[in-house]
Design a protein around this motif. Sequence first.
Motif, short mmCIF file in Angstrom:
data_model
loop_
_atom_site.label_atom_id
_atom_site.label_comp_id
_atom_site.label_asym_id
_atom_site.label_seq_id
_atom_site.Cartn_x
_atom_site.Cartn_y
_atom_site.Cartn_z
N THR A 106 -9.69 -3.74 -1.26
CA THR A 106 -9.71 -2.79 -0.14
C THR A 106 -8.69 -1.69 -0.39
O THR A 106 -7.79 -1.84 -1.22
CB THR A 106 -9.36 -3.50 1.17
N SER A 131 -6.20 -0.84 1.55
CA SER A 131 -4.85 -1.34 1.86
C SER A 131 -4.38 -2.34 0.82
O SER A 131 -3.19 -2.40 0.49
CB SER A 131 -4.81 -1.96 3.26
N ALA A 188 -3.23 -0.22 -2.06
CA ALA A 188 -1.99 0.48 -1.69
C ALA A 188 -0.79 -0.47 -1.82
O ALA A 188 0.26 -0.09 -2.36
CB ALA A 188 -2.08 1.04 -0.28
N SER A 189 -0.94 -1.69 -1.34
CA SER A 189 0.14 -2.68 -1.44
C SER A 189 0.44 -3.03 -2.89
O SER A 189 1.59 -3.08 -3.31
CB SER A 189 -0.21 -3.95 -0.67
N THR A 233 1.44 4.71 -0.62
CA THR A 233 0.95 4.86 0.74
C THR A 233 -0.57 4.68 0.77
O THR A 233 -1.25 4.81 -0.25
CB THR A 233 1.27 6.26 1.29
N ARG A 234 -1.07 4.40 1.95
CA ARG A 234 -2.52 4.24 2.12
C ARG A 234 -3.24 5.55 1.78
O ARG A 234 -4.31 5.55 1.18
CB ARG A 234 -2.79 3.81 3.56
N SER A 237 -6.00 6.03 -1.08
CA SER A 237 -7.34 6.53 -0.74
C SER A 237 -7.77 7.67 -1.65
O SER A 237 -8.93 7.76 -2.05
CB SER A 237 -7.40 6.99 0.72
N SER A 259 -15.01 -2.84 8.04
CA SER A 259 -14.17 -2.75 6.84
C SER A 259 -15.03 -2.62 5.58
O SER A 259 -16.22 -2.93 5.59
CB SER A 259 -13.24 -3.96 6.74
N ARG A 316 4.09 -7.39 0.16
CA ARG A 316 3.05 -8.38 -0.10
C ARG A 316 3.13 -8.83 -1.56
O ARG A 316 3.36 -8.04 -2.45
CB ARG A 316 1.69 -7.75 0.17
#
Length: 197
Positions: free
Chosen positions: A51, A53, A56-57, A62-63, A67, A90, A144
Amino acid sequence: MSLPEIPSDRIAELLIHIGRSSRHEDAGSKLTPAQWTCLRFFARSNRSTRTPSGFASFHATTRGTASQIIKSLEAQDMIVRRKSPDDGRSVYFDLTDAGHVALEKDPLGDLIAVLDSLDDADRAKFLLTLNRLTSSLSDSRGARTFGTCGDCTHFTHTAQSGYCSCISEEIELDQINQLCASYSPPHLTERSADVRS
């Protein structure tokens, strides 16, 4: 006779050096280092982790930046966006045929070949050490942690495959080595138990 002191700063410098030197790209490559990281991430992750997010993690960005990287790969037909069957709002991403072909020319090929030259025991110890470093660094920053089912505290081996208590589902054999954002490393769980006792 005592062993010489092992300088941790030198190890850190070498890790950064290896990372940078292995990210070199052929003159003909259409992808940036960030795009390569994204393509590898989506190729190695389970569906719930593929996904925006999740990336990004993993990429520590940043998200919005994640993106943009994802959109650039979509525009090059390297990945395709799909609606989640669990939640219609989602999305997750799969590699296209073009994405799989691109990974065959991954700039990490030289580093992978060097790692392949290590014997199995050395590779296993190295992977264990890197997993511990990654998990501990993420934990210290409140970020994370990513890992695979095989060494996750949520995972239990079964006769056929495995079971994840985090998502309360069976895990197929081909998914056990995929990256997961719900990963819980054993040593962090042990440390938490030590603190409670």
